[in-house]
Design a protein around this motif. Structure first.
Motif, short mmCIF file in Angstrom:
data_model
loop_
_atom_site.label_atom_id
_atom_site.label_comp_id
_atom_site.label_asym_id
_atom_site.label_seq_id
_atom_site.Cartn_x
_atom_site.Cartn_y
_atom_site.Cartn_z
N ALA A 62 75.12 29.65 68.20
CA ALA A 62 76.00 30.58 67.80
C ALA A 62 75.92 31.19 66.49
O ALA A 62 75.97 32.27 65.84
CB ALA A 62 77.48 30.10 67.81
N LEU A 65 73.03 33.54 66.44
CA LEU A 65 73.54 34.93 66.90
C LEU A 65 74.46 35.69 65.87
O LEU A 65 74.22 36.86 65.82
CB LEU A 65 74.25 34.35 68.29
N ILE A 94 73.58 35.08 77.09
CA ILE A 94 74.50 34.82 76.33
C ILE A 94 74.89 36.29 75.58
O ILE A 94 75.84 36.56 75.63
CB ILE A 94 73.91 33.93 75.19
N ILE A 95 73.82 37.07 75.20
CA ILE A 95 74.33 38.62 74.94
C ILE A 95 75.10 39.35 75.88
O ILE A 95 76.08 39.66 75.40
CB ILE A 95 72.93 39.07 74.44
N ARG A 96 74.70 39.22 77.18
CA ARG A 96 75.39 40.12 78.12
C ARG A 96 76.77 39.46 78.32
O ARG A 96 77.86 40.07 78.45
CB ARG A 96 74.53 39.90 79.64
N ILE A 97 76.74 38.22 78.62
CA ILE A 97 78.32 37.42 78.89
C ILE A 97 79.05 37.84 77.45
O ILE A 97 80.36 38.01 77.80
CB ILE A 97 78.03 35.87 79.05
N THR A 98 78.66 37.61 76.50
CA THR A 98 79.54 37.87 75.28
C THR A 98 79.68 39.59 75.07
O THR A 98 80.31 39.85 73.84
CB THR A 98 78.84 37.26 73.99
N LYS A 99 79.05 40.27 75.93
CA LYS A 99 79.15 41.77 75.71
C LYS A 99 78.59 42.12 74.36
O LYS A 99 79.18 43.12 73.67
CB LYS A 99 80.52 42.05 75.93
N LEU A 100 77.47 41.58 73.72
CA LEU A 100 76.84 42.07 72.53
C LEU A 100 75.68 43.02 72.75
O LEU A 100 75.05 43.30 71.86
CB LEU A 100 76.57 40.73 71.83
N THR A 101 75.55 43.55 74.10
CA THR A 101 74.56 44.20 74.37
C THR A 101 74.47 45.71 73.68
O THR A 101 73.36 46.23 73.28
CB THR A 101 74.42 44.57 75.57
#
Length: 126
Positions: A62, A65, A94-101
């Protein structure tokens, strides 16, 4: 593995108009200072279009990131961006799940990342 810590290696290649930052090893709290230093130095030099090659990154926690997100925000404020290349499935997930795309879009190649002149279009990885 031998149980010894794997340190983060940061390599920067500045080009006219952009920079490539290659990461290898582990991006955890122990490596965030080195990455933040390099990303801040690029921003201070006016380089705000940054492709981060994470293909050789074995682990990202984390704090790692968060450092990437902070660098992306800094770049966007100056009219630039940070784009990822080569994310392993675990990091991409992780990037997709946390909507950081939208903040950290991922591309297949450096050329793809540099060629995208429009809105970020992240790669969907399995």
């Amino acid at each position: 593995m031998s149980g010894e810590p794997v340190w983060l290696e940061v390599s920067v290649s500045a080009q006219p108009g952009h920079a490539i930052v290659a990461l290898s090893g582990e991006l955890d709290i122990a490596g965030t200072g080195a990455l933040n230093f390099q990303m801040s130095a690029l921003a201070a030099q006016g380089c705000t279009r940054i492709v981060v090659d994470v293909g050789d990154l074995l682990f990202c926690d984390a704090s790692g990131l968060g450092t990437l997100i902070e660098a992306a925000h800094r770049a966007v404020l100056c009219g630039g961006w940070v784009r990822l290349v080569g994310a392993r499935a675990s990091l991409a997930r992780i990037i997709r799940i946390t909507k950081l795309t939208r903040i950290l879009p991922e591309y297949r190649t450096v050329d793809d990342a540099l060629a995208d002149s429009g809105a970020s279009h992240p790669v969907t990885t399995g």
